[in-house]
Design a protein around this motif. Structure first.
Motif, PDB file in Angstrom:
ATOM      1  N   LYS A 140       0.830  -1.207   0.000  1.00  0.00           N
ATOM      2  CA  LYS A 140       0.000   0.000   0.000  1.00  0.00           C
ATOM      3  C   LYS A 140       0.868   1.262   0.000  1.00  0.00           C
ATOM      4  CE  LYS A 140      -3.663   2.298   2.564  1.00  0.00           C
ATOM      5  NZ  LYS A 140      -4.507   2.306   3.749  1.00  0.00           N
ATOM      6  N   GLU A 141       1.901   1.253   0.816  1.00  0.00           N
ATOM      7  CA  GLU A 141       2.806   2.404   0.905  1.00  0.00           C
ATOM      8  C   GLU A 141       3.534   2.639  -0.424  1.00  0.00           C
ATOM      9  OE1 GLU A 141       6.892   3.392   3.259  1.00  0.00           O
ATOM     10  OE2 GLU A 141       5.278   2.465   4.426  1.00  0.00           O
ATOM     11  N   LEU A 142       3.982   1.555  -1.058  1.00  0.00           N
ATOM     12  CA  LEU A 142       4.671   1.692  -2.347  1.00  0.00           C
ATOM     13  C   LEU A 142       3.742   2.232  -3.423  1.00  0.00           C
ATOM     14  CD1 LEU A 142       6.884  -1.518  -2.450  1.00  0.00           C
ATOM     15  CD2 LEU A 142       7.680   0.845  -2.531  1.00  0.00           C
ATOM     16  N   LEU A 143       2.492   1.807  -3.411  1.00  0.00           N
ATOM     17  CA  LEU A 143       1.536   2.314  -4.396  1.00  0.00           C
ATOM     18  C   LEU A 143       1.299   3.810  -4.216  1.00  0.00           C
ATOM     19  CD1 LEU A 143      -1.204  -0.450  -4.703  1.00  0.00           C
ATOM     20  CD2 LEU A 143       0.576   0.147  -6.336  1.00  0.00           C
ATOM     21  N   GLU A 144       1.197   4.240  -2.976  1.00  0.00           N
ATOM     22  CA  GLU A 144       1.004   5.670  -2.709  1.00  0.00           C
ATOM     23  C   GLU A 144       2.210   6.480  -3.165  1.00  0.00           C
ATOM     24  OE1 GLU A 144       0.115   5.971   1.454  1.00  0.00           O
ATOM     25  OE2 GLU A 144      -1.854   5.049   1.220  1.00  0.00           O
ATOM     26  N   LYS A 145       3.404   5.984  -2.874  1.00  0.00           N
ATOM     27  CA  LYS A 145       4.621   6.676  -3.291  1.00  0.00           C
ATOM     28  C   LYS A 145       4.725   6.712  -4.813  1.00  0.00           C
ATOM     29  CE  LYS A 145       7.580   5.718   0.684  1.00  0.00           C
ATOM     30  NZ  LYS A 145       8.810   5.023   1.127  1.00  0.00           N
ATOM     31  N   ALA A 146       4.367   5.610  -5.461  1.00  0.00           N
ATOM     32  CA  ALA A 146       4.439   5.540  -6.920  1.00  0.00           C
ATOM     33  C   ALA A 146       3.483   6.541  -7.550  1.00  0.00           C
ATOM     34  CB  ALA A 146       4.114   4.128  -7.395  1.00  0.00           C
ATOM     35  N   HIS A 147       2.313   6.673  -6.987  1.00  0.00           N
ATOM     36  CA  HIS A 147       1.343   7.614  -7.523  1.00  0.00           C
ATOM     37  C   HIS A 147       1.854   9.055  -7.406  1.00  0.00           C
ATOM     38  CE1 HIS A 147      -2.446   9.380  -8.641  1.00  0.00           C
ATOM     39  NE2 HIS A 147      -2.442  10.082  -7.523  1.00  0.00           N
ATOM     40  N   LYS A 148       2.395   9.390  -6.245  1.00  0.00           N
ATOM     41  CA  LYS A 148       2.922  10.741  -6.041  1.00  0.00           C
ATOM     42  C   LYS A 148       4.119  11.006  -6.946  1.00  0.00           C
ATOM     43  CE  LYS A 148       1.309  11.252  -1.312  1.00  0.00           C
ATOM     44  NZ  LYS A 148       1.676  11.384   0.100  1.00  0.00           N
ATOM     45  N   ALA A 149       5.001  10.016  -7.074  1.00  0.00           N
ATOM     46  CA  ALA A 149       6.202  10.190  -7.892  1.00  0.00           C
ATOM     47  C   ALA A 149       5.857  10.286  -9.374  1.00  0.00           C
ATOM     48  CB  ALA A 149       7.173   9.049  -7.653  1.00  0.00           C
ATOM     49  N   SER A 150       4.842   9.578  -9.816  1.00  0.00           N
ATOM     50  CA  SER A 150       4.499   9.577 -11.240  1.00  0.00           C
ATOM     51  C   SER A 150       3.983  10.930 -11.706  1.00  0.00           C
ATOM     52  CB  SER A 150       3.475   8.485 -11.541  1.00  0.00           C
ATOM     53  OG  SER A 150       2.227   8.809 -10.975  1.00  0.00           O
ATOM     54  N   GLN A 151       3.536  11.741 -10.781  1.00  0.00           N
ATOM     55  CA  GLN A 151       3.043  13.060 -11.160  1.00  0.00           C
ATOM     56  C   GLN A 151       4.174  14.014 -11.520  1.00  0.00           C
ATOM     57  OE1 GLN A 151       0.627  14.162  -7.828  1.00  0.00           O
ATOM     58  NE2 GLN A 151      -1.039  12.797  -8.422  1.00  0.00           N
ATOM     59  N   GLU A 155       8.529  -2.284  -7.914  1.00  0.00           N
ATOM     60  CA  GLU A 155       8.763  -2.796  -6.563  1.00  0.00           C
ATOM     61  C   GLU A 155       7.450  -3.266  -5.937  1.00  0.00           C
ATOM     62  OE1 GLU A 155      10.963  -0.186  -3.955  1.00  0.00           O
ATOM     63  OE2 GLU A 155      12.224   0.478  -5.622  1.00  0.00           O
ATOM     64  N   ALA A 156       6.388  -2.505  -6.163  1.00  0.00           N
ATOM     65  CA  ALA A 156       5.081  -2.879  -5.623  1.00  0.00           C
ATOM     66  C   ALA A 156       4.606  -4.201  -6.228  1.00  0.00           C
ATOM     67  CB  ALA A 156       4.069  -1.769  -5.889  1.00  0.00           C
ATOM     68  N   GLU A 157       4.887  -4.415  -7.493  1.00  0.00           N
ATOM     69  CA  GLU A 157       4.494  -5.674  -8.136  1.00  0.00           C
ATOM     70  C   GLU A 157       5.254  -6.857  -7.545  1.00  0.00           C
ATOM     71  OE1 GLU A 157       1.984  -6.332 -10.216  1.00  0.00           O
ATOM     72  OE2 GLU A 157       1.453  -4.231  -9.873  1.00  0.00           O
ATOM     73  N   GLU A 158       6.520  -6.648  -7.203  1.00  0.00           N
ATOM     74  CA  GLU A 158       7.295  -7.712  -6.562  1.00  0.00           C
ATOM     75  C   GLU A 158       6.701  -8.068  -5.203  1.00  0.00           C
ATOM     76  OE1 GLU A 158       9.840  -9.566  -7.752  1.00  0.00           O
ATOM     77  OE2 GLU A 158       9.427  -8.541  -9.650  1.00  0.00           O
ATOM     78  N   VAL A 159       6.290  -7.060  -4.465  1.00  0.00           N
ATOM     79  CA  VAL A 159       5.661  -7.296  -3.159  1.00  0.00           C
ATOM     80  C   VAL A 159       4.334  -8.021  -3.358  1.00  0.00           C
ATOM     81  CG1 VAL A 159       4.646  -6.180  -1.131  1.00  0.00           C
ATOM     82  CG2 VAL A 159       6.820  -5.355  -2.041  1.00  0.00           C
ATOM     83  N   ALA A 160       3.596  -7.649  -4.403  1.00  0.00           N
ATOM     84  CA  ALA A 160       2.320  -8.311  -4.688  1.00  0.00           C
ATOM     85  C   ALA A 160       2.532  -9.792  -4.994  1.00  0.00           C
ATOM     86  CB  ALA A 160       1.619  -7.622  -5.852  1.00  0.00           C
TER      87      ALA A 160
END
Length: 56
Positions: free
Chosen positions: A19-30, A42-47
């Protein structure tokens, strides 16, 4: 009250991390698409780890 000292399981830790990685990815992608893509990877690896634990 009884959950006060309960330790998180490995699955709960991985879900929080995901969840934390997804939030960071969303903010960074902007602002930086490349950094956002790396965080998504990285989030996909955790998934995948989460799925492996659930399938046991």
């Amino acid at each position: 009250m009884f959950g006060l000292f309960k330790k998180k399981t490995e699955l709960e830790k991985l879900q929080d991390s995901y969840k934390e990685l997804l939030e960071k990815a969303h903010k960074a992608s902007q602002s930086n698409r490349t950094a956002g893509d790396k965080l998504m990877a990285e989030a996909e690896e955790v998934a995948k780890k989460i799925d492996a634990l659930k399938s046991k």
